[in-house]
Each structure stands twice: as structure tokens, then as C-alpha cells.
Design a protein around this motif. Structure first.
Motif, PDB file in Angstrom:
ATOM      1  N   VAL A 139       6.811   6.613   0.158  1.00  0.00           N
ATOM      2  CA  VAL A 139       7.000   6.403   1.586  1.00  0.00           C
ATOM      3  C   VAL A 139       5.634   6.400   2.266  1.00  0.00           C
ATOM      4  N   LEU A 140       5.431   5.439   3.166  1.00  0.00           N
ATOM      5  CA  LEU A 140       4.193   5.383   3.947  1.00  0.00           C
ATOM      6  C   LEU A 140       4.557   5.282   5.421  1.00  0.00           C
ATOM      7  N   LEU A 141       4.190   6.320   6.185  1.00  0.00           N
ATOM      8  CA  LEU A 141       4.415   6.320   7.633  1.00  0.00           C
ATOM      9  C   LEU A 141       3.118   5.973   8.346  1.00  0.00           C
ATOM     10  N   ARG A 172       0.831  -1.202   0.000  1.00  0.00           N
ATOM     11  CA  ARG A 172       0.000   0.000   0.000  1.00  0.00           C
ATOM     12  C   ARG A 172       0.861   1.244   0.000  1.00  0.00           C
ATOM     13  N   GLY A 173       0.343   2.274  -0.665  1.00  0.00           N
ATOM     14  CA  GLY A 173       0.932   3.590  -0.591  1.00  0.00           C
ATOM     15  C   GLY A 173       0.054   4.486   0.276  1.00  0.00           C
ATOM     16  N   SER A 195       8.373  12.194   7.848  1.00  0.00           N
ATOM     17  CA  SER A 195       8.251  11.627   6.503  1.00  0.00           C
ATOM     18  C   SER A 195       9.154  12.353   5.506  1.00  0.00           C
ATOM     19  N   LEU A 196       9.370  13.658   5.719  1.00  0.00           N
ATOM     20  CA  LEU A 196      10.265  14.408   4.839  1.00  0.00           C
ATOM     21  C   LEU A 196      11.706  13.926   4.998  1.00  0.00           C
ATOM     22  N   VAL A 234       6.343   3.742  15.501  1.00  0.00           N
ATOM     23  CA  VAL A 234       6.303   4.346  14.171  1.00  0.00           C
ATOM     24  C   VAL A 234       6.899   3.365  13.172  1.00  0.00           C
ATOM     25  N   VAL A 235       6.215   3.160  12.060  1.00  0.00           N
ATOM     26  CA  VAL A 235       6.745   2.316  10.992  1.00  0.00           C
ATOM     27  C   VAL A 235       6.909   3.162   9.743  1.00  0.00           C
ATOM     28  N   MET A 236       8.119   3.136   9.216  1.00  0.00           N
ATOM     29  CA  MET A 236       8.452   3.849   7.984  1.00  0.00           C
ATOM     30  C   MET A 236       8.526   2.827   6.858  1.00  0.00           C
TER      31      MET A 236
END
Length: 328
Positions: free
Chosen positions: A192-194, A121-122, A155-156, A206-208
Motif C-alpha cells: 500500500v502506498l498513501l 512504485r511502493g 494506511s493501517l 489523499v490517494v490510496m
């Protein structure tokens, strides 16, 4: 899954292997070999050539991930922060696995890499195409104490870590599209999906999640509705997936550690230098509306500055998507 996986390992060299040879080496029937080939084609999205009298081969050789080779890229400090690194063959989502493997100590990270995702997933629930062995699907879990506001801008930083990794591989012309897309010539090379779990006062898990296109076959991208590119196209050669995975891990571990200590401020200037959306006509797509305007960069917390109707307002990532206006 064991038989198809074993067949892939044998076919990874890119050479022809007869059905009889594959069956003999794996101790299975030729019918079982054919069933495995169908799974490899249909579910794992690999092109397999079948030629009478010669057998089967992959359309091109496949470099599979190796844990020891990936870890060899990390220095001692980075290894010390990496509590675990799991390599899995196929999973619905590396993010889901990473939540289950989140480290128990504040500041430590745990990594999950998969050869294939069945339900990648995005952002905003979009499907992420995840053919086997062609890209990198990495999730890094991190436990943090404190208020959730300390995560503003993370996320940045993750996108910037991807940019550093690609530059180290020789890629030029890489840009960043708010909040965390990585582009080359306006074509997406990485997303990237946080995701976060926790109480308002912490601690937070937190999952990156990072999906990086490495050497994707054209047919795997037929259902992608936006321009995309892979690293092989950018470099003009096949990158080493294991070395690439190690470099990405190293950058993520190092930069998230710096972010934990110093926040977003040290990264702002570099992020702005690579911001490909600044001063362009854009659309912000919310769940219930679309706002049009001119992107004016990011503020000190990583929010997008949008000029619209004579005013400039800050918009945080959340459930919003930035798109370029046609011909912008």
C-alpha cells in the motif's frame, strides 16, 4: 499502443492464433504482429509462446478487467460514494492519475484501475513490478477537510481492507506487517502506498494506492529482492480478477467511510490480532540510521511501539521501513 492491445485481447483466450490470422483480423501485416508480440513480451512482461506452424499464444489465459462486472459487486451505498471509476490499459502510475481525478466533494472517492503500470512504485520509492493483466493496480482518491492529523492510521485501515478482501476470497493465514504490508507466511502479497496533497488546515487530497499480486508469472518477480507470493498460490486456483477488484473497492469504500466517521479506534483490536511483527526482533530503517529492537505492537494512533535499550518508543510511518532481523 492500440495494435499490441488488440493482439492481447485476441490472445487472452490462451489458444494458438497464427500470425496470418492475427494480421487478417486486425488489418495489419505479419511484421506488425511480430512487433506487437515483442512489446507484449518485453514491456508488458507477458510470456508468449511462438510455435512454427501454429502461431502465438499466451503461456496461460488472461482475464482482463471489465468495469461493469467490477461495479456489479458494489451495493447502492458504495456506488453512491464512488464518483468515478476509470479503467486504463497502461499508465506510469495509477496514483498519479488518481490525483488528477480526485473528487470535488468531501467524503467522495474516485478510483483508477490499470492493467499495467510502467513505473509502479511502493513505499520509499521502490519499484513495484506491474506485469500486464496478472495483478491488481488500484488507486482510490479521497478528498477530506480538516487537519492532516485526522489521517493518522489511515494506511493501517487500508491494509485491513485488503485483508478482509482476501479472507472473503477464501485466503487463510493472511497477516499484517506495520505499517501497511499484507503478508502470507512472511511473503508479501500486497503493498500500500498513501500519498497526500494539500494545505496544513485542509482540504486534503489523499490517494490510496494498492498493488495486489494475483497470478504473477515467475519471471516477473525475478527482480523483487524480498519474498513474495500471489493470491493464486495462496488459494490453489485462479481468482476472478473482476470480482476481486469489486470486493476490494467495496471494502475500501466502506472502511474509509467508517474511518472518516470514527477514526482508527474501531479497527485497532482487529489489526493487532493480525499483526505478524509483534514481539519479533526487527530493524527500523531510517534515511540516516538503523534502529534495532523488539516490536511491541501499535499505539492508539497506529504508531509502531519499539522496545530498544530498555525503553519503548512510538515510531510513525513516514520515511521508515520495518524489516525483520535475520533468523527473527
Amino acid at each position: 499502443m492500440k495494435t499490441p492491445m488488440s493482439v492481447v485481447h485476441l490472445l487472452a483466450d490462451g489458444r494458438f492464433h497464427s500470425g496470418a490470422e492475427l494480421g487478417r483480423r486486425l488489418g495489419i501485416s505479419r511484421a506488425a504482429v511480430w512487433k506487437a508480440i515483442r512489446k507484449i513480451r518485453d514491456e508488458w512482461q507477458l510470456s508468449v509462446h511462438a510455435v512454427p506452424g501454429r502461431g502465438y499464444r499466451l503461456a496461460e489465459p488472461l482475464q482482463l478487467l471489465e468495469r461493469d462486472r467490477i461495479l456489479s459487486v458494489l451495493d447502492s451505498g458504495q456506488r453512491a460514494r464512488l464518483e468515478t471509476l476509470d479503467l486504463v490499459w497502461s499508465t506510469a502510475s495509477t496514483n498519479h492519475l488518481a490525483f488528477d481525478r480526485a473528487p470535488s466533494r468531501d467524503g467522495q472517492v474516485a478510483g483508477v484501475l490499470a492493467e499495467h503500470q510502467a513505473a509502479g512504485r511502493g513505499r520509499r520509492g521502490r519499484r513495484w513490478e506491474s506485469p500486464l493483466g496478472r495483478n491488481l493496480y488500484l488507486s482510490l482518491a479521497w478528498q477530506l477537510g480538516g487537519d492532516v492529523t485526522t489521517l493518522s492510521g489511515l494506511s493501517l485501515v487500508v491494509a485491513l481492507a485488503v485483508l478482509h478482501t482476501l479472507q472473503q476470497c477464501g485466503a487463510e493465514g493472511i497477516g499484517l506487517k506495520w505499517p501497511n504490508d499484507v503478508l502470507w507466511n512472511d511473503r508479501k502479497i500486497c503493498g500500500v502506498l498513501l500519498e497526500m496533497q494539500g494545505e496544513s488546515a485542509g482540504p486534503w487530497r489523499v490517494v490510496m494506492g494498492i498493488g495486489l499480486n494475483v497470478a504473477m508469472e515467475e519471471h516477473s518477480g525475478l527482480h523483487i529482492d524480498r519474498p513474495w507470493v500471489d493470491l493464486r498460490t495462496v488459494l490453489g486456483r485462479n481468482p476472478d480478477r473482476n470480482r476481486l477488484a469489486g470486493k476490494l473497492l467495496a471494502e475500501l469504500i466502506g472502511m474509509t467511510g467508517d474511518y472518516r466517521r470514527h477514526g482508527l479506534a474501531p479497527f485497532l483490536d482487529e489489526w493487532r490480532q493480525h499483526d505478524v511483527s509483534s514481539n519479533r526482533s526487527v530493524e527500523l530503517h531510517f534515511a540516516d540510521r538503523v534502529v534495532r529492537g523488539i516490536a511491541r505492537g501499535i499505539d492508539a494512533r497506529g504508531a509502531l511501539l519499539l522496545e530498544s535499550g530498555g525503553t519503548v518508543q512510538a515510531h510513525h510511518a513516514g520515511e521508515v521501513s520495518l524489516r525483520y532481523e535475520p533468523d527473527a
